[in-house]
Structure formats: C-alpha cells, structure tokens
Scaffold this active site. Structure first.
Site, PDB file in Angstrom:
ATOM      1  N   PRO A 110       0.839  -1.203   0.000  1.00 40.24           N
ATOM      2  CA  PRO A 110       0.000   0.000   0.000  1.00 40.24           C
ATOM      3  C   PRO A 110       0.873   1.252   0.000  1.00 40.24           C
ATOM      4  O   PRO A 110       1.791   1.361   0.818  1.00 40.24           O
ATOM      5  CB  PRO A 110      -0.794  -0.131   1.307  1.00 40.24           C
ATOM      6  N   GLY A 115       8.974  -4.461   4.009  1.00 40.65           N
ATOM      7  CA  GLY A 115       9.922  -3.579   4.682  1.00 40.65           C
ATOM      8  C   GLY A 115      11.355  -3.829   4.310  1.00 40.65           C
ATOM      9  O   GLY A 115      12.014  -4.717   4.864  1.00 40.65           O
ATOM     10  N   ARG A 171      -3.034  -5.298   8.201  1.00 40.28           N
ATOM     11  CA  ARG A 171      -1.616  -4.925   8.249  1.00 40.28           C
ATOM     12  C   ARG A 171      -1.262  -4.470   9.659  1.00 40.28           C
ATOM     13  O   ARG A 171      -1.984  -3.668  10.261  1.00 40.28           O
ATOM     14  CB  ARG A 171      -1.331  -3.792   7.268  1.00 40.28           C
ATOM     15  N   TYR A 195      -1.568   4.694  13.243  1.00 36.34           N
ATOM     16  CA  TYR A 195      -2.898   5.245  12.975  1.00 36.34           C
ATOM     17  C   TYR A 195      -3.908   4.697  13.990  1.00 36.34           C
ATOM     18  O   TYR A 195      -3.520   4.036  14.947  1.00 36.34           O
ATOM     19  CB  TYR A 195      -3.269   5.003  11.507  1.00 36.34           C
ATOM     20  N   HIS A 198      -6.039  -1.375   7.884  1.00 34.71           N
ATOM     21  CA  HIS A 198      -4.751  -0.727   8.212  1.00 34.71           C
ATOM     22  C   HIS A 198      -4.612  -0.644   9.742  1.00 34.71           C
ATOM     23  O   HIS A 198      -5.133   0.267  10.373  1.00 34.71           O
ATOM     24  CB  HIS A 198      -4.712   0.663   7.577  1.00 34.71           C
ATOM     25  N   HIS A 219       1.502   1.422  11.695  1.00 31.92           N
ATOM     26  CA  HIS A 219       2.097   2.757  11.512  1.00 31.92           C
ATOM     27  C   HIS A 219       1.525   3.902  12.328  1.00 31.92           C
ATOM     28  O   HIS A 219       1.554   5.061  11.889  1.00 31.92           O
ATOM     29  CB  HIS A 219       2.028   3.134  10.023  1.00 31.92           C
TER      30      HIS A 219
HETATM   31  C1  LIG Z   1       5.385   6.823  -0.631  1.00 34.87           C
HETATM   32  C2  LIG Z   1       4.992   5.843   0.432  1.00 34.87           C
HETATM   33  C3  LIG Z   1       3.667   5.738   0.805  1.00 34.87           C
HETATM   34  C4  LIG Z   1       3.263   4.782   1.750  1.00 34.87           C
HETATM   35  N1  LIG Z   1       1.933   4.656   2.050  1.00 34.87           N
HETATM   36  C5  LIG Z   1       1.509   3.652   2.847  1.00 34.87           C
HETATM   37  C6  LIG Z   1       0.119   3.411   3.034  1.00 34.87           C
HETATM   38  O1  LIG Z   1      -0.754   4.085   2.474  1.00 34.87           O
HETATM   39  N2  LIG Z   1      -0.234   2.393   3.863  1.00 34.87           N
HETATM   40  C7  LIG Z   1       0.697   1.605   4.493  1.00 34.87           C
HETATM   41  O2  LIG Z   1       0.323   0.682   5.221  1.00 34.87           O
HETATM   42  N3  LIG Z   1       2.012   1.792   4.297  1.00 34.87           N
HETATM   43  C8  LIG Z   1       2.437   2.778   3.476  1.00 34.87           C
HETATM   44  N4  LIG Z   1       3.788   2.923   3.230  1.00 34.87           N
HETATM   45  C9  LIG Z   1       4.734   1.902   3.706  1.00 34.87           C
HETATM   46  C10 LIG Z   1       4.966   0.853   2.603  1.00 34.87           C
HETATM   47  O3  LIG Z   1       3.791   0.102   2.346  1.00 34.87           O
HETATM   48  C11 LIG Z   1       6.105  -0.136   2.960  1.00 34.87           C
HETATM   49  O4  LIG Z   1       5.758  -0.857   4.110  1.00 34.87           O
HETATM   50  C12 LIG Z   1       7.417   0.612   3.176  1.00 34.87           C
HETATM   51  O5  LIG Z   1       7.697   1.457   2.082  1.00 34.87           O
HETATM   52  C13 LIG Z   1       8.577  -0.368   3.330  1.00 34.87           C
HETATM   53  O6  LIG Z   1       8.676  -1.218   2.222  1.00 34.87           O
HETATM   54  P1  LIG Z   1       9.775  -0.973   1.056  1.00 34.87           P
HETATM   55  O7  LIG Z   1      11.119  -1.028   1.736  1.00 34.87           O
HETATM   56  O8  LIG Z   1       9.554  -2.111   0.105  1.00 34.87           O
HETATM   57  O9  LIG Z   1       9.499   0.367   0.457  1.00 34.87           O
HETATM   58  C14 LIG Z   1       4.223   3.913   2.338  1.00 34.87           C
HETATM   59  C15 LIG Z   1       5.573   4.055   1.982  1.00 34.87           C
HETATM   60  C16 LIG Z   1       5.954   4.980   1.043  1.00 34.87           C
HETATM   61  C17 LIG Z   1       7.412   5.067   0.649  1.00 34.87           C
END
Ligand SMILES: Cc1cc2nc3c(=O)[nH]c(=O)nc-3n(C[C@H](O)[C@H](O)[C@H](O)COP(=O)(O)O)c2cc1C
Length: 378
Positions: A30, A303, A234, A187, A182, A185
């Site tokens: 997401p 992550g 999540r 929320y 969700h 994080h």
């Molecule tokens: C631009 C951006 C927007 C994100 N928006 C959400 C979100 O809407 N919901 C959520 O659960 N995590 C959100 N995250 C966290 C990501 O889903 C993910 O867990 C995080 O980027 C780590 O994974 P990665 O290392 O593959 O980027 C966001 C991260 C980024 C970078």
C-alpha cells in the site's frame, strides 16, 4: 537449458491465497500518493495501478479513508461516499482487466491529523487525548502539525468500528476483491494497540487483551460483512512512527497473530522489525518468524526487501508473499525485472507525495522502454 536456469526463483512461483490463485509472490505494498483530489480517486490512478498489474498478481491500494473523520493528509482517497465508490470502479476494473487481484487498504488516521482535516474543524479522535509533537514531513522541509485529539468514549467506539464495516462493504461494491485493514504505523487501530499511546482505563485499555480489543472488533465486524476470506490486516508491532511504540512488540504481534486465527481471515501482513521508521532500515535481532508460525492464514511481509532477501524469505518459509513498496513504486514491471534480474529504476522520494498526475507517478519507465531508450542513445 542449464540446471541453474531451470530452478525457479521462489518469488516467481505460484501460490494459492484462499480462493485466489496468485501467479507469483510479489505484492504491491500500500502506497499513499496524495493524488486523489478532494479525497476522490482520479482517472490518472487507472494508469498507475494498471501499470503495476500482472496476471495473477496481488495489489494493495493506497490507504483509503473510512469516513470523514479518517483523513490526516491532503488528497488521500476515501471510500465512504457514493462518489468515491463510483470513482474507484474504473480503477478496479482496469486492474481486473489485466488479471490482477486488488485489495483496498481501509484506514482511519486517528490523532495523526489536525482540525483542518476534520469536519467542522473538530478535534481528531483517538484512544487518548495525548497530542503528537510536530514532525518534519518526508520532504525534509515542511512540518506536519497535529491537533490535540479527543479521546473516544467507550460508548462511541462501536460507531468507529461500524465505519470500517461500511467501508469494507463499499470496497466490494466498487469491485475490490477484498480489504486490508490498516492496523499499522501509528494510525487509529495502532493507537489502541500500543502501550505508548493507549492510556485508557476502560475495556479498550490496560491489558494487552484490552488494547487489542478495538482491532479485533474491527476484524470481526468487517469479516462478518464481507466474509473472512476477503479480509487481511496490516500490523507493525515493532514500529514506533507517530509516537506509537510498544514496550513488548513480540507479545503484541504474537497475541494478534493467535487471536486473528479465531476469525479465519485470509492474510496477515506484517511490517519487518527493521523498519522502525518508514524508509529506513535498522539492524535488529527481532524477527516476524514467531508470528508467521502462529498465524494460520497467508503471511505477507514488507519492509526493505530486495530481490535476493525476498527470494530467501520465501525459500526459507519465513513468509508466503513479499510486499514491495518503493521498488514497485519506481518499477511498474518489478516482477518482470526480478525474473530477468534486470537493473531497477531508482525511486525519487521528492515526487512520492506531490499532486502531479504524471510526474513520479506514471512516468517511471518499463524495462522495454529503458532498453529502447538506451538503444536510441547508443
Ligand atoms: C510513498 C509511500 C507511501 C506509503 N503509504 C503507505 C500506506 O498508504 N499504507 C501503508 O500501510 N504503508 C504505506 N507505506 C509503507 C509501505 O507500504 C512499505 O511498508 C514501506 O515502504 C517499506 O517497504 P519498502 O522497503 O519495500 O518500500 C508507504 C511508503 C511509502 C514510501
């Protein structure tokens, strides 16, 4: 064919997730993109999501508000009005047309908000009345300011659970295959679970069981509404964003994993302990393995994964699926690139949250475009 080539990369093997037949194990994580003007999904999201769709691939939508009190950022989409539901339909249709499976992440920010985002300028709601200190936004310049939240009374809580239930119903009406609650994080749901935030003395506060009650009641209500086989959640027990940490994240994660089994939900999506902050990997000896072992449904991790450690995680049975955030954002054809072990586009964090309908959104090149561009240059 050489022996090496015939060994399939674990991430690219099929997987049956409940009733969904997935053709590979890479999931679009997401990703909030703040391009849904006025909280309404826009036409440009059709291209964005369909670019990231593969036949039999799982996509999770950006966090989507469940009600008019759920927002804390500009231009994030919602799913509580008829207009929003209608606006989602062509986006979901485009994903389905390419054979993708699409879950909607349903969200309430709780206290990660200020009066400017709330109806009638009222206070944001939370498990607590403790306010978050101002924070530097991801661009390193702007400061996010939060208002003192209003602590929800015990009697009001069912209304907020009901908002998640209605959002799930709306998501199915929009055509989504299911929802991801969700609960990560910092929320609203996390604000109930974590002991750094929750200072309640009613049945929603105090013991671990009480702090997890809100999350589990949301899971129950949503599962009853749309069926547990369409529900994921999540969680980020180890994260401490938005001043939402816990003194015993292992116990919290394990308690949730075990409790979720009672509802028979489809999947549990957990954020790695190394992601203490969004976008920053930290060394840690903690792992999600105990939660993976305890949970009976599909397990998704996210992550900081790259191709290699994603393959290792699947090969070692530490997870069923791996969600990719930033790499999928910048590489619409990520599964293809992993298959070919091709180079990746670099993500540009300066355009993560800008409102441009193209730049940093749908203009990341596909591999064949990169190759033809290189050929032209040469
Ligand atoms: C631009 C951006 C927007 C994100 N928006 C959400 C979100 O809407 N919901 C959520 O659960 N995590 C959100 N995250 C966290 C990501 O889903 C993910 O867990 C995080 O980027 C780590 O994974 P990665 O290392 O593959 O980027 C966001 C991260 C980024 C970078």
């Amino acid at each position: 064919m050489g022996e090496e080539q015939s060994v399939q990369s674990p991430l690219l093997t099929p997987y049956k997730m409940g009733n969904f037949q997935l053709s590979h194990r890479l999931v679009l994580a997401p990703l909030t993109r703040q391009r849904s003007y006025g909280n309404v999904p826009q036409q440009h999201a059709i291209l964005y999501y369909s670019q990231r769709t593969t036949k039999g691939g799982l996509l999770i939508s950006e966090a989507t508000g469940v009600s008019d009190t759920a927002q804390g950022y500009p231009d994030t989409p919602g799913i509580w009005t008829k207009e929003q539901v209608e606006a989602w339909k062509p986006i979901v249709d485009a994903v389905h047309a390419k054979g993708g499976i699409f879950f909607c992440q349903i969200w309430h920010v709780g206290r990660v908000s200020n009066t400017g985002f709330q109806p009638n300028g009222q206070a944001p709601v939370s498990s607590t009345d403790k306010m978050i200190a101002p924070q530097i936004r991801s661009n390193g310049i702007d400061v996010a300011r939060f208002s003192p939240p209003r602590r929800l009374s015990t009697e009001e809580i069912p209304r907020y659970i009901n908002d998640f239930r209605l959002a799930a119903r709306n998501a199915l009406e929009a055509g989504f295959d299911g929802v991801e609650i969700h609960g990560a994080h910092g929320y609203l749901i996390d604000q109930f679970m974590k002991d750094q935030v929750n200072d309640r003395t009613d049945k929603y506060g105090g013991s671990l069981e009480n702090r997890c009650r809100f999350a589990l009641e949301v899971v129950e209500a949503v599962s009853k509404e749309i069926g547990p086989d369409r529900v994921g959640i999540r969680l980020s027990p180890f994260a401490s964003y938005m001043e939402s940490g816990d003194s015993n994240p292992e116990a919290l994660g394990l308690y949730m994993a075990e409790s979720l089994n009672k509802y028979g939900i489809l999947y549990s999506h957990m954020v790695e302990p190394r992601m203490k902050k969004v976008g920053e990997k930290a060394e840690t000896h903690h792992t999600l393995v105990p939660m993976r072992k305890a949970f009976h449904g599909t397990f998704i991790v996210a992550g900081g994964y790259d191709r290699e450690d994603g393959n290792t995680a699947v090969a070692e049975n530490c997870t069923d699926l791996v969600a990719y955030g930033r790499q999928f954002l910048a590489n619409p054809d990520l599964p293809k690139r992993f298959e070919l072990n091709a180079p990746l586009n670099k993500y540009d964090r300066n355009t993560f949250y800008i409102s441009d309908p193209v730049v940093g959104y749908t203009d990341y090149p596909f591999l064949d475009q990169t190759i033809s561009a290189q050929t032209v240059e040469a």
